[in-house]
Design a protein around this motif. Structure first.
Motif, PDB file in Angstrom:
ATOM      1  N   TYR A  88       0.803  -1.218   0.000  1.00 45.89           N
ATOM      2  CA  TYR A  88       0.000   0.000   0.000  1.00 45.89           C
ATOM      3  C   TYR A  88       0.839   1.272   0.000  1.00 45.89           C
ATOM      4  O   TYR A  88       0.287   2.374   0.100  1.00 45.89           O
ATOM      5  CB  TYR A  88      -0.927   0.016   1.221  1.00 45.89           C
ATOM      6  CG  TYR A  88      -1.814  -1.201   1.346  1.00 45.89           C
ATOM      7  CD1 TYR A  88      -2.379  -1.803   0.222  1.00 45.89           C
ATOM      8  CD2 TYR A  88      -2.097  -1.753   2.592  1.00 45.89           C
ATOM      9  CE1 TYR A  88      -3.189  -2.917   0.335  1.00 45.89           C
ATOM     10  CE2 TYR A  88      -2.913  -2.866   2.720  1.00 45.89           C
ATOM     11  CZ  TYR A  88      -3.452  -3.449   1.593  1.00 45.89           C
ATOM     12  OH  TYR A  88      -4.267  -4.553   1.711  1.00 45.89           O
ATOM     13  N   ARG A 131      -9.110  -3.604  -2.483  1.00 48.32           N
ATOM     14  CA  ARG A 131      -9.732  -3.831  -3.794  1.00 48.32           C
ATOM     15  C   ARG A 131      -8.778  -3.480  -4.932  1.00 48.32           C
ATOM     16  O   ARG A 131      -8.917  -3.999  -6.047  1.00 48.32           O
ATOM     17  CB  ARG A 131     -11.024  -3.016  -3.915  1.00 48.32           C
ATOM     18  CG  ARG A 131     -12.181  -3.577  -3.106  1.00 48.32           C
ATOM     19  CD  ARG A 131     -13.499  -2.936  -3.489  1.00 48.32           C
ATOM     20  NE  ARG A 131     -13.577  -1.550  -3.076  1.00 48.32           N
ATOM     21  CZ  ARG A 131     -14.043  -1.135  -1.899  1.00 48.32           C
ATOM     22  NH1 ARG A 131     -14.455  -2.018  -1.014  1.00 48.32           N
ATOM     23  NH2 ARG A 131     -14.105   0.158  -1.620  1.00 48.32           N
ATOM     24  N   ARG A 132      -7.818  -2.611  -4.669  1.00 49.33           N
ATOM     25  CA  ARG A 132      -6.859  -2.213  -5.697  1.00 49.33           C
ATOM     26  C   ARG A 132      -5.668  -3.167  -5.807  1.00 49.33           C
ATOM     27  O   ARG A 132      -4.839  -3.001  -6.705  1.00 49.33           O
ATOM     28  CB  ARG A 132      -6.347  -0.808  -5.394  1.00 49.33           C
ATOM     29  CG  ARG A 132      -7.397   0.287  -5.594  1.00 49.33           C
ATOM     30  CD  ARG A 132      -6.815   1.651  -5.290  1.00 49.33           C
ATOM     31  NE  ARG A 132      -7.732   2.723  -5.625  1.00 49.33           N
ATOM     32  CZ  ARG A 132      -7.462   4.013  -5.465  1.00 49.33           C
ATOM     33  NH1 ARG A 132      -6.279   4.378  -4.968  1.00 49.33           N
ATOM     34  NH2 ARG A 132      -8.346   4.922  -5.798  1.00 49.33           N
ATOM     35  N   ARG A 173     -10.796  -0.039   0.410  1.00 50.89           N
ATOM     36  CA  ARG A 173     -10.478   0.469  -0.928  1.00 50.89           C
ATOM     37  C   ARG A 173      -9.087   0.016  -1.360  1.00 50.89           C
ATOM     38  O   ARG A 173      -8.885  -0.389  -2.518  1.00 50.89           O
ATOM     39  CB  ARG A 173     -10.567   1.989  -0.916  1.00 50.89           C
ATOM     40  CG  ARG A 173     -10.331   2.630  -2.277  1.00 50.89           C
ATOM     41  CD  ARG A 173     -10.454   4.139  -2.177  1.00 50.89           C
ATOM     42  NE  ARG A 173     -10.271   4.784  -3.465  1.00 50.89           N
ATOM     43  CZ  ARG A 173     -10.228   6.095  -3.634  1.00 50.89           C
ATOM     44  NH1 ARG A 173     -10.353   6.906  -2.588  1.00 50.89           N
ATOM     45  NH2 ARG A 173     -10.062   6.610  -4.841  1.00 50.89           N
TER      46      ARG A 173
END
Length: 390
Positions: free
Chosen positions: A281, A307-308, A304
């Motif tokens: 991340y 999901r990426r 979020r």
């Protein structure tokens, strides 16, 4: 009272069994690092001062020995990794006259008490694994005996009906399911989840057995670690923070049963999966830790970010299957997926950690297989010519 806000180029003293991961994160954040641990690995940050207790001082690693070695070190702040959470008196001594970036001793005493933790979560209506103190006589046999000063799964064993429980042990209900963890930042009142991972426990491919922790896998698409579990992990983090006043970065280990995370232990310090969070991340977890101790939490949406994620990302600790003295380990440094690199000729006892390896895969299963492949490569390198590198 919150710790002072981190200053540029502050000198940070980091202590614990293995400081490499936190030290690298701190150095990337611009801090000057001093490390006291059991290993003094080759890949500690360039320019970091390192004291490996067995090699440099001729004493076995221990919290008291680490404290004594650090007593006169000049620094601006002190931070700790495992196993200092089990030694609040040592943390108290280390923090005297220094800023403490981490949970203070009084918080450690309470959050590491399995009975207090279970009662606190019960009051909030959250699911827990049942706990029995020493001397209890549970009627069922589906229990584990756990050390009160536990870490990495060491010393955990199945309980036999009627078997004695030691003075420094307790019984915890054995929960069947997928082991995982949530890591988060806290400011004493609020918590922000940073990562949700599946744990690898007792993997024979990594030289482990039983309940010993040997790795973590961070995924975005694991069905057992979906958005609902992400929400539940965040709720656990918030509940424990509010009940015990946690600060900095922390972790909660759980077992997923019927889609619900059943917490089994709180790790009120830097946890092993945090460097996966950094890789996946693009977060500097040490900077988050220091700021959270000063009352400043990051703005971060874990659901979020998950999901990426294009793929699963994992790490595994490779344990020695026999006593080793690896040579030529300087060459291991060229491989970005090998960390915690031992010094050449360092004696590694059977069962001791050799190094940590990283891998990725399209999903959890593919990542796990890639980690097993990396571990097999390391074992082959140890058995081959001394100069071979993994």
């Amino acid at each position: 009272m919150p710790a002072p806000a981190p200053a540029p180029r502050a000198r940070v003293l980091i202590l614990g069994v293995s400081t490499r991961a936190m030290a690298q994160s701190a150095a990337r954040a611009g801090f000057r690092v001093i490390c006291v641990d059991a290993f003094g690995d080759l890949d500690l940050p360039a320019g970091a001062r390192s004291i490996a207790l067995p090699r440099d001082l001729g004493v076995p690693y221990g919290a008291k020995a680490a404290m004594n070695a650090s007593r006169d070190i000049d620094c601006d702040a002190v931070a700790y990794v495992a196993d200092l959470e089990n030694h609040p008196a040592a943390v108290c001594a280390l923090a005297t006259g220094r800023a403490l970036w981490g949970n203070p001793p009084e918080v450690l005493v309470r959050v590491r008490d399995p009975l207090l933790l279970t009662r606190a979560l019960d009051r909030r209506g959250l699911p827990t694994a049942a706990v029995r103190a020493r001397g209890a006589r549970p009627s069922a046999t589906h229990w584990l005996v756990k050390p009160r000063h536990s870490g990495g799964g060491r010393g955990i064993r199945a309980w036999r009906s009627g078997a004695p429980v030691g003075r420094d042990e307790y019984l915890q209900e054995r929960v069947d399911g997928a082991p995982g963890s949530v890591v988060f930042a806290a400011d004493g009142v609020r918590a922000v989840p940073l990562g949700l991972s599946r744990q690898i426990v007792g993997g024979r491919a990594f030289g482990a057995a039983g309940f010993r922790y040997c790795g973590s896998i961070l995924t975005g698409g694991d069905a057992a670690l979906g958005d609902a579990l992400c929400d539940a992990g965040g709720a656990l983090a918030r509940a424990v923070t509010e009940e015990f006043g946690l600060v900095g970065v922390n972790g909660i280990d759980f077992v997923v049963r019927d889609g619900v995370p059943i917490p089994v232990e709180v790790n009120p310090r830097w946890s092993a999966s945090m460097e996966l969070v950094e890789r996946a991340y693009d977060i500097n977890v040490f900077a988050v830790h220091a700021r959270a101790c000063a009352g400043e939490l990051p703005v971060f949406d874990l659901a979020r970010a998950r999901r990426r994620m294009p793929a699963a990302l994992g790490k595994a600790i490779v344990y020695a299957r026999r006593a080793e003295r690896p040579t030529g380990t300087e060459r291991w440094l060229a491989n970005p997926d090998v960390r915690d690199v031992p010094r050449p000729g360092e004696r590694i006892p059977r069962g001791g950690p050799v190094c940590t390896t990283f891998a990725s895969g399209a999903d959890l299963e593919a990542c796990h297989a890639a980690l097993e492949c990396r571990a097999a490569h390391i074992y082959r390198a140890l058995a081959a010519a001394p100069a071979n590198a993994p």
